[in-house]
Design an enzyme around this catalytic site. Structure first.
Site, PDB file in Angstrom:
ATOM      1  N   THR A   1       0.638  -0.894  -0.470  1.00 20.80           N
ATOM      2  CA  THR A   1      -0.001  -0.033   0.026  1.00 20.80           C
ATOM      3  C   THR A   1       0.959   1.278   0.119  1.00 20.80           C
ATOM      4  OG1 THR A   1      -1.643  -1.207   1.111  1.00 20.80           O
ATOM      5  CG2 THR A   1      -1.526   0.827   1.270  1.00 20.80           C
ATOM      6  N   HIS A   2       1.949   1.266  -0.803  1.00 19.60           N
ATOM      7  CA  HIS A   2       2.608   2.680  -0.974  1.00 19.60           C
ATOM      8  C   HIS A   2       2.477   3.080  -2.493  1.00 19.60           C
ATOM      9  CE1 HIS A   2       5.884  -0.187   1.663  1.00 19.60           C
ATOM     10  NE2 HIS A   2       4.558   0.016   1.893  1.00 19.60           N
ATOM     11  N   ASN A   3       1.125   3.381  -2.945  1.00 19.88           N
ATOM     12  CA  ASN A   3       1.004   4.509  -4.082  1.00 19.88           C
ATOM     13  C   ASN A   3       1.396   5.864  -3.631  1.00 19.88           C
ATOM     14  OD1 ASN A   3      -1.020   2.764  -2.327  1.00 19.88           O
ATOM     15  ND2 ASN A   3      -1.895   2.218  -4.877  1.00 19.88           N
TER      16      ASN A   3
END
Lengths: 588, 255
Positions: free
Chosen positions: A514-516
């Site tokens: 979850t590293h957008n």
């Protein structure tokens, strides 16, 4: 007609990490602050109760704490030749929901980016020449590591981060990361205990001439009282960390570090279960007037505010700007426009899985950041002159959990069910470790964010559309680092070794990270950025956009430390400069 | 909660304790002169409220909530081939995997209640995930019916549960490999149906027993997973040594 509410000094959209930090800093400066949060209130005693938090099915598999796609989904495709379709369930990444946001269920890997990450374009151009990065759309951040070092420090002391410094005031420290930017002081707490797999990894890496160190952890190695006076407990290595709320008050989250102080302030208010529809501008189009939201009963309300802070998850911040008509949409055909530009992710693949007969890892003893890493091949810590890529990866091994619904490896070739599967599962569980690489993600012209032309949310507003595939540069980088990972793994003489490869075709289904990042990036030039170096909108001067949406490209390690350091940086600019003289902090 | 697993205390007692602790924290806030909470608008949920905790309710093991009798027979036979009884553990049926699947399909998961279910529903790429209109409950209903049709047609009118173990394994392997196609709907292949059943069976086998599967924590005992234990501080640095304690469950079973 919307119900018009009394004005507030500051209106914050989203009460996660950045909303909590800005709320704390600006209430301390005497401002009257309102936070509007789409999801429910969440606190440790009620919602992360130790009596039932260790429930893999509910929290890790059915995703009970995460944003429901029914509330907000996004569409995705790999390139413009495809038709984007909705991610009907989130898989590749898992945005948070409710008070605390993704800060509730993160692992707590609490990193700083390297100094060269902030000046990626100018640094790489100077070292290798412009041709080396011609296929990429790299940009400098407009802020340097040294400028925000004290902000990283504030965040680490807020969290009680457990770690070992690698460089203090220019002096390399034994046992830390010698490649890190120089820091002003040691971490507030010593590293976590070291599990077996990490100690094997460290030994193997050291034997190969690398420099392993304990990953900085926002999981506490000992009891701690942070500078706000909030007490936290020692991590118990329970193995229910990422995807879960912490029942021990030992993972640093807004709930365990800020909210107990903030929620008691008379000049702070949070309204939960209220969903912002859009930001409204004054007729001049240069300042924001208010936000429109639907309250928990569906009543439309207009909330005026002098200062508007967009503090949602990065992807949602970008969508809110689109829905509010703020900023010039990016066009991948021409490379012009800013909103939606430079969307990046995190490059994975190239990891190794090691099977042993004679080693027992007890994988259920874990914490979200119970990991050791080596940064010899991270960023520009190694010479790329004769390599066909730029960027790098953080190599690491650790154990975060041994939860068996999702984590029960069997040797390659084992059937997936039946007696043979059972025998292999029983014999293998606990005898496997892995070494992975988390890689940088660099911008290219074709990766971007905009609004979907077809699919809408429950209120009829367009969903965000993600157009993304892993750039060729990043694939080459990750597979080169994968070969280094394999060398480390092989030196440990596993009975069986399997390795993976990075490949094209970003898949929305399996979890990756979850590293957008990107889409509303910061920078020095309004032609290529949405916000200036203080995260202030170039177009709307009383609007600040926090979060990883501001990253012009993504570095190899987890983004939360940098997201929160930038939140302190923006808060300082607002407190010390903007309040005294509202208006653009940087001339356009 | 009975973390230590040695007190055998009643679970409801554990929850009461949690509530008492919780009420005490509220009481502190209510002391006159203590700072008031900041929220001032009506209609806003207070940030801390008594009895707000939402513990999971263990399923009632009796009866069937979604599956019909003929479906129960099929699902019980299938989970027993996925997880056959042997010296390592009881079979999937006795471990409660069919009950688990039934309760999941009868609830939020079966109805896709948290998913994005707005149309248009269009065929997608593998990278875009499941794009069908059918919920898991709908997929089981259709999939089991078509599988039953297929078996009756190819095995002289028999039902799945009446086949030999070898025949059952052949059918499951055929679904898994894609050799057997069923008359389903676009976007939902026989293979996808197989994957759904396998995933749900494993969920049931390895989840906390309160959901109906993993009865007696048999799966956790099989692999040496301690379940809902919450404190390993004394063991993390005991490298390459077995962990000495058996599992505990959320509702306090220990083994």
């Amino acid at each position: 007609m919307a119900k018009l509410l009394p004005r507030k000094d500051v209106v914050i959209m989203g009460l996660g990490w950045t909303g909590s930090i800005l709320g704390q800093e600006l209430t301390a400066a005497g401002l009257d602050v309102l936070a509007i949060e789409r999801g429910p209130w969440r606190d440790t005693a009620n919602d992360f109760n130790i009596g039932y938090m260790p429930d893999e099915l509910r929290y890790a598999i059915r995703k009970d704490l995460f944003l429901k796609p029914a509330d907000e989904a996004m569409t995705m495709r790999n390139n413009v030749s495809q038709t984007a379709l909705p991610m009907r369930d989130y898989g590749s990444f898992l945005p948070g929901a409710g008070v605390g946001g993704a800060g509730v269920h993160w692992n707590g890997q609490c990193w700083r980016y390297d100094p060269s990450d902030f000046i990626a374009k100018s640094h790489l151009t100077q070292r290798y020449g412009a041709r080396k990065i011609a296929e990429l759309q790299l940009q400098d951040w407009g802020v340097t590591f040294d400028e925000i070092e004290h902000c990283y420090d504030r965040y680490e002391y807020l969290c009680g981060t457990s770690g070992k410094a690698g460089v203090i005031k220019g002096q390399v420290q034994q046992g830390g990361n010698p490649f890190e930017g120089s820091r002003s002081r040691e971490y507030p707490n010593p590293p976590l205990k070291r599990p077996y797999c990490a100690s094997l990894f460290e030994e193997a890496a050291r034997n190969l001439g690398l420099h392993p160190f304990p990953t900085p952890a926002a999981n506490l190695s000992r009891p701690y009282v942070n500078p706000l006076g909030v007490a936290m407990g020692e991590c118990t290595y329970c193995g229910y960390c990422e995807r879960f709320g912490c029942a021990n008050y030992s993972k640093s989250t807004p709930q365990t570090t800020i909210l107990p102080v903030l929620i008691r302030k008379r000049n702070f208010e949070v309204r939960t279960e209220c969903e912002v529809m859009k930001i409204n501008l004054h007729p001049d189009g240069k300042t924001a007037k208010s936000v429109t939201y639907l309250d928990e009963k569906g009543v439309e309300c207009e909330q005026p505010g002098d200062l508007i802070l967009l503090c949602g998850y990065g992807l949602m911040n970008v969508r809110m700007l689109f829905l509010s008509g703020i900023g010039k949409p990016y066009d991948p055909k021409t490379g012009q426009g800013t909103l939606g530009r430079n969307y990046c992710y995190q490059t994975g693949g190239g990891g190794a899985t090691l099977y042993f007969d004679d080693k027992r890892f007890n994988p259920f003893m874990g914490a979200g950041a119970l990991i050791s890493s080596a940064h010899d091949f991270n960023g520009d810590n190694f010479d790329h002159a004769h390599l066909d890529f730029v960027g790098g990866a953080s190599i690491s091994s650790g154990q975060t959990n041994g939860r068996p619904i999702s984590g029960r490896p069997t040797p390659p070739g084992t059937p997936r069910w039946g007696s043979q599967w059972k025998a292999a599962t029983a014999a293998t569980y606990g005898h496997v470790m892995s070494i992975g690489g988390s890689g940088s993600s660099y911008a290219i012209r074709g990766n971007y964010l905009d609004l979907d032309p077809t699919y809408t949310d429950r209120h009829g507003r367009p969903l965000l559309r993600i157009t993304f595939d892993f750039p060729d540069n990043d694939i080459r980088m990750q597979n080169w680092v994968g070969a280094q990972v394999e060398k480390i793994a092989r030196s440990l003489n596993p009975k069986i070794l399997t390795t993976g490869k990075a490949s094209k075709g970003w898949n929305a289904v399996p979890y990756q990270s979850t590293h957008n990042t990107g889409g509303a990036v910061m920078g020095a030039d309004p032609k290529t950025s949405v916000v200036n170096r203080y995260l202030q909108s170039w177009d709307v001067s009383n609007l600040f956009v926090l979060g990883a949406s501001a990253f012009p490209q993504n570095a190899a390690v987890n983004p939360t430390g940098t997201v929160c350091a930038l939140a302190y940086w923006a808060a300082e600019a607002i407190r010390d400069r903007y309040i005294k003289s509202p208006g653009a902090l940087v001339p356009a | 909660m009975t973390q230590s697993g040695d007190g055998g205390a009643d679970k409801s007692e554990g929850l009461k304790l949690c509530r008492r602790r919780f009420l005490a924290s509220v009481a502190v806030l209510a002391i006159p002169g203590a700072p008031a909470l900041a929220r001032s608008y009506s209609g806003i949920k207070p940030p801390f409220f008594p009895f707000g905790a939402d513990p999971p309710r263990p399923i009632n093991p009796a009866g069937w909530y979604f599956l019909k009798p003929n479906e129960v027979a099929m699902v019980e036979a299938i989970v027993d081939r996925f997880i056959p009884a042997d010296h390592l553990s009881p079979g999937g049926k006795d471990a409660g995997c069919a009950v688990f699947i039934d309760r999941q399909l009868a609830g939020s998961y079966g109805a896709s209640s948290r998913l994005y279910m707005k149309g248009p529903f269009m065929p997608g790429l593998a990278t875009q995930g499941y794009q069908g209109e059918l919920t898991p409950a709908g997929r089981y209903r259709l999939g089991l019916a078509r599988l039953s049709d297929y078996i009756r047609a190819h095995y002289a009118g028999k039902e799945f549960a009446a086949l030999s173990h070898a025949q059952q394994d052949d059918v499951l392997a055929g679904l898994e490999s894609g050799k057997i196609e069923l008359k389903l709907v676009p976007g939902f292949s026989a293979r996808a149906f197989f994957e759904l059943m396998l995933q749900n069976t494993m969920e049931g086998f390895f989840a906390d027993p309160l959901y109906g599967g993993n009865r007696g924590m048999v799966a956790w005992k099989m692999i040496g997973f301690p379940g809902a234990r919450y404190d390993y501080r004394d063991y993390v640095e005991k490298h390459n040594q077995p962990y000495p304690h058996g599992p505990v469950s959320i509702y306090g079973e220990h083994g």
